[in-house]
Every structure is written in C-alpha cells, then in structure tokens.
Design an enzyme around this catalytic site. Structure first.
Site, PDB file in Angstrom:
ATOM      1  N   LYS A  44       1.447   4.136  -3.010  1.00 12.13           N
ATOM      2  CA  LYS A  44       1.035   5.522  -2.774  1.00 12.13           C
ATOM      3  C   LYS A  44       2.228   6.474  -2.917  1.00 12.13           C
ATOM      4  O   LYS A  44       2.083   7.625  -3.318  1.00 12.13           O
ATOM      5  CB  LYS A  44       0.391   5.652  -1.390  1.00 12.13           C
ATOM      6  CG  LYS A  44      -0.951   4.926  -1.277  1.00 12.13           C
ATOM      7  CD  LYS A  44      -1.982   5.560  -2.187  1.00 12.13           C
ATOM      8  CE  LYS A  44      -3.339   4.892  -2.149  1.00 12.13           C
ATOM      9  NZ  LYS A  44      -4.336   5.552  -2.995  1.00 12.13           N
ATOM     10  N   TYR A  89       0.840  -1.212   0.000  1.00 10.81           N
ATOM     11  CA  TYR A  89       0.000   0.000   0.000  1.00 10.81           C
ATOM     12  C   TYR A  89       0.869   1.254   0.000  1.00 10.81           C
ATOM     13  O   TYR A  89       0.740   2.124  -0.863  1.00 10.81           O
ATOM     14  CB  TYR A  89      -0.931  -0.017   1.221  1.00 10.81           C
ATOM     15  CG  TYR A  89      -1.887   1.164   1.243  1.00 10.81           C
ATOM     16  CD1 TYR A  89      -3.050   1.143   0.473  1.00 10.81           C
ATOM     17  CD2 TYR A  89      -1.625   2.303   2.011  1.00 10.81           C
ATOM     18  CE1 TYR A  89      -3.920   2.226   0.466  1.00 10.81           C
ATOM     19  CE2 TYR A  89      -2.491   3.387   2.006  1.00 10.81           C
ATOM     20  CZ  TYR A  89      -3.637   3.337   1.239  1.00 10.81           C
ATOM     21  OH  TYR A  89      -4.495   4.422   1.227  1.00 10.81           O
TER      22      TYR A  89
HETATM   23  N1  NAP Z   1      -9.561   6.081   4.213  1.00 10.93           N
HETATM   24  C1  NAP Z   1      -8.304   6.430   4.496  1.00 10.93           C
HETATM   25  O1  NAP Z   1      -7.878   6.462   5.665  1.00 10.93           O
HETATM   26  C2  NAP Z   1      -7.366   6.817   3.385  1.00 10.93           C
HETATM   27  C3  NAP Z   1      -6.107   7.347   3.739  1.00 10.93           C
HETATM   28  C4  NAP Z   1      -5.227   7.696   2.726  1.00 10.93           C
HETATM   29  C5  NAP Z   1      -5.576   7.508   1.407  1.00 10.93           C
HETATM   30  N2  NAP Z   1      -6.812   7.008   1.079  1.00 10.93           N
HETATM   31  C6  NAP Z   1      -7.129   6.805  -0.336  1.00 10.93           C
HETATM   32  O2  NAP Z   1      -8.342   7.429  -0.659  1.00 10.93           O
HETATM   33  C7  NAP Z   1      -8.902   6.807  -1.817  1.00 10.93           C
HETATM   34  C8  NAP Z   1     -10.398   6.568  -1.594  1.00 10.93           C
HETATM   35  O3  NAP Z   1     -10.547   5.588  -0.568  1.00 10.93           O
HETATM   36  P1  NAP Z   1     -11.674   5.692   0.565  1.00 10.93           P
HETATM   37  O4  NAP Z   1     -10.975   5.865   1.857  1.00 10.93           O
HETATM   38  O5  NAP Z   1     -12.710   6.655   0.171  1.00 10.93           O
HETATM   39  O6  NAP Z   1     -12.217   4.189   0.580  1.00 10.93           O
HETATM   40  P2  NAP Z   1     -13.507   3.510  -0.061  1.00 10.93           P
HETATM   41  O7  NAP Z   1     -14.737   4.105   0.491  1.00 10.93           O
HETATM   42  O8  NAP Z   1     -13.293   2.053   0.093  1.00 10.93           O
HETATM   43  O9  NAP Z   1     -13.422   3.928  -1.590  1.00 10.93           O
HETATM   44  C9  NAP Z   1     -12.638   3.235  -2.518  1.00 10.93           C
HETATM   45  C10 NAP Z   1     -13.287   3.405  -3.877  1.00 10.93           C
HETATM   46  O10 NAP Z   1     -12.446   2.762  -4.859  1.00 10.93           O
HETATM   47  C11 NAP Z   1     -13.239   1.903  -5.645  1.00 10.93           C
HETATM   48  N3  NAP Z   1     -12.505   0.730  -6.087  1.00 10.93           N
HETATM   49  C12 NAP Z   1     -11.793  -0.129  -5.309  1.00 10.93           C
HETATM   50  N4  NAP Z   1     -11.315  -1.131  -6.062  1.00 10.93           N
HETATM   51  C13 NAP Z   1     -11.740  -0.898  -7.330  1.00 10.93           C
HETATM   52  C14 NAP Z   1     -11.590  -1.583  -8.564  1.00 10.93           C
HETATM   53  N5  NAP Z   1     -10.900  -2.719  -8.650  1.00 10.93           N
HETATM   54  N6  NAP Z   1     -12.157  -1.077  -9.672  1.00 10.93           N
HETATM   55  C15 NAP Z   1     -12.889   0.064  -9.598  1.00 10.93           C
HETATM   56  N7  NAP Z   1     -13.066   0.768  -8.467  1.00 10.93           N
HETATM   57  C16 NAP Z   1     -12.504   0.286  -7.345  1.00 10.93           C
HETATM   58  C17 NAP Z   1     -14.376   1.467  -4.725  1.00 10.93           C
HETATM   59  O11 NAP Z   1     -15.479   1.058  -5.513  1.00 10.93           O
HETATM   60  P3  NAP Z   1     -15.994  -0.483  -5.420  1.00 10.93           P
HETATM   61  O12 NAP Z   1     -16.236  -0.728  -3.973  1.00 10.93           O
HETATM   62  O13 NAP Z   1     -17.185  -0.507  -6.288  1.00 10.93           O
HETATM   63  O14 NAP Z   1     -14.901  -1.344  -5.960  1.00 10.93           O
HETATM   64  C18 NAP Z   1     -14.651   2.735  -3.940  1.00 10.93           C
HETATM   65  O15 NAP Z   1     -15.564   3.553  -4.619  1.00 10.93           O
HETATM   66  C19 NAP Z   1      -8.101   5.508  -2.030  1.00 10.93           C
HETATM   67  O16 NAP Z   1      -7.179   5.702  -3.074  1.00 10.93           O
HETATM   68  C20 NAP Z   1      -7.372   5.344  -0.715  1.00 10.93           C
HETATM   69  O17 NAP Z   1      -6.153   4.633  -0.847  1.00 10.93           O
HETATM   70  C21 NAP Z   1      -7.710   6.664   2.047  1.00 10.93           C
END
Ligand code: NAP
Length: 269
Positions: A164, A160
């Site tokens: 990133k 991860y």
């Molecule tokens: N939450 C945190 O603490 C955090 C911290 C740092 C960075 N981020 C980053 O923020 C971004 C958004 O994440 P989030 O926290 O909002 O989590 P989330 O609610 O799980 O959102 C992830 C999104 O990515 C989509 N996705 C995942 N795998 C996919 C695939 N194979 N094909 C198409 N779409 C896919 C999911 O759609 P489906 O479910 O339909 O696949 C979902 O809409 C990510 O890049 C994550 O790494 C999050």
C-alpha cells in the site's frame, strides 16, 4: 464538492474489485450519476449479481469482467478484454485488494505473490496501459486505493502495508507526470472500513462498525470519488482516520512493537 454527473466525454469507468465493499459502493454512486461501468472482480456470481443490481436500480450500462487480477499478466489481459468492448476508459479505479495478518517468515509464498501482483504489478501496469490514451486525449482520472497503513511500517502486516505504501508513492509520482497533460491522479487511503476484507473470525467488523471504530464503505467511497473529481492528490476519509494516521506517524517504534506483541490478531513472536 459533489460527484458530478457523467458527460459524453467523461462517462466510462473501469473499476476493479467492484463486487463488494468500497468498490461496490463506488459503483453504485457512479451508476446513480449516469456513468457506464466496466466492473472487474474474481468471483463470478457476486460480480454478476452486482452488475444486475446496478442495471436494475440505476438503469446503468454495466460490463462485468470476471478475472483474477492477482497474477503477473492480469493487466495486459484486462487491457485486451476492455479493448474488445470498444470503450474508451475515462476513469480508472484501482481498488481490488486483499488482506492477511502474519509475519513475513510465516507467510505462504503463494499468498505473498498474489498480494504483490494484486497490489503492485496489476494496478501499476493498468495505469501504464490506460494512462497512455488519457494523456493523448488530454483528460482522464486515475484513482489508487491505498491505505493508512502506507504511513507507517507495522510488524505483522509487512506485505499489506508495504504494497500500500508502494501504491501511494506510485500514485504521487504518476500524478506529477500526468498533471501537465490534464490527467488527474488521486490516492485514496481508507482507515478501518467495515467490509469483507477482514476475516470476521479475527476482526469483529459488525461490532467495530456499531462502535464507530470502522467507517461504513459508502462514506469511504463517497469521500474517495469526491477527492478524485476534485483533482485532490490524497484523501484520508474521516476524522478518526486522519487522527489515527497522525498518531501512527508520531508513535515511537517500541510502542508499535508492544502493541504487536499483545495484539490478539497475531500469533506471538
Ligand atoms: N476495509 C478496510 O479497512 C480497508 C482499509 C484500507 C484500505 N482498504 C482497501 O480498499 C480496497 C477495497 O477493499 P474492501 O475493504 O472494499 O474489501 P472487499 O469488500 O473484500 O473488496 C475487495 C475487492 O477486491 C476484489 N478482489 C480481491 N482479490 C481479487 C483478485 N485476485 N482478482 C480480482 N478481484 C479481486 C474482490 O473481488 P472478489 O471477492 O471477487 O475477488 C472485491 O471486490 C482494497 O484495496 C483494500 O486494501 C480497505
């Protein structure tokens, strides 16, 4: 800086990972300001539900595309699908992401391959394919969603954090390439955010949000979009996120290794 309203020359957004979390909040903020959205996620029903909700609440034009972005040809396929809609993408938001804890030697190669495709291959190639048009039009925005884990190498999340870190570097280099053509590239690096990214059996997301340890997805989305429209290079949303990043950078490796050995979310090594 507020998020500006859409204009005729700046109104179409391609947003990956739009059915939940930070992506869905970005979609809501943009729809409320008149942008039309091409939203992409893997799970069909949540994506269609999100699209219906955006149309109902904001009267937005929304084009959902259900697609698995975690394979090597996904970017080309998505580029073709968007081409068939005959829309010009003004803003590309590479947000889709996945997460797992685990040591490299214990990682399922299929899961590792999917993360590499989702976090490295697909966003890079989407930037390649869509930046060409932006460059020739002399305008456009690209946002990459990285993470504060890009600032320090952590055992237990090597896949991860390293993907990133790649995104952060790629965004910075691309920013320099495209700036002379009037195209902006921004990297958003959220800290812990209360979304469905984490397995709730492992990370108590609701409790962490209540305690203020995790930011709400709305605040992260707002900060990221403000940074994008303000042409900023990088955005670390929230005081705690910036403090944690500074602490992680300054922390001696033995302390990080000690935390890793005691972290309840990892199997002992
Ligand atoms: N939450 C945190 O603490 C955090 C911290 C740092 C960075 N981020 C980053 O923020 C971004 C958004 O994440 P989030 O926290 O909002 O989590 P989330 O609610 O799980 O959102 C992830 C999104 O990515 C989509 N996705 C995942 N795998 C996919 C695939 N194979 N094909 C198409 N779409 C896919 C999911 O759609 P489906 O479910 O339909 O696949 C979902 O809409 C990510 O890049 C994550 O790494 C999050």
């Amino acid at each position: 800086m507020k998020i500006p309203r859409a204009t005729p020359g700046n109104k179409t957004v391609l947003l990956t990972g739009a059915c939940s979390g930070i992506g869905l909040e970005m979609a809501r903020l943009l729809a409320a300001r008149g942008y039309q959205l091409i939203v992409v996620s893997h799970r069909e029903e949540p994506l269609h539900q999100a699209a219906r909700d955006l149309r109902c609440r904001f009267g937005a034009a929304v084009f959902p595309i259900v697609m698995d972005l975690a394979h090597s040809k996904a970017a080309e396929e998505l580029f073709e699908r968007v081409g068939s809609l005959q829309l010009t993408v003004d803003i590309l938001i590479n947000n889709a992401g996945m997460f797992f804890f685990g040591e490299v030697a214990d990682t399922d190669p299929t899961a590792a391959n999917r993360m590499l495709a989702l976090h490295v291959t697909t966003p890079s190639l989407l930037a390649t394919l869509f930046s060409k048009g932006m460059r020739s039009r002399g305008k456009g925005h690209i946002l990459f969603v990285s993470s504060i884990s890009a600032w320090r190498d952590f055992p237990g999340i090597a896949y991860y954090g390293s993907t990133k870190k790649y995104l952060r570097g790629f965004a910075n280099a691309l920013r320099s390439e495209l700036a002379p053509y009037g195209v902006n590239v921004t990297c958003l690096a959220p800290g812990a955010t209360a979304t469905g990214l984490y397995d709730p059996n492992v990370v108590p997301v609701d409790l962490a949000k209540k305690l203020g340890v995790m930011m709400p997805a709305e605040s992260v989305a707002q900060a990221g979009l403000e940074a994008l429209f303000n042409n900023e290079a990088e955005c670390l949303p929230g005081v705690l996120t910036r403090a944690m990043t500074a602490a992680a950078v300054a922390m001696p490796q033995p302390v990080i290794d000690w935390i890793r050995r005691r972290g309840p979310w990892l199997k002992s090594g």
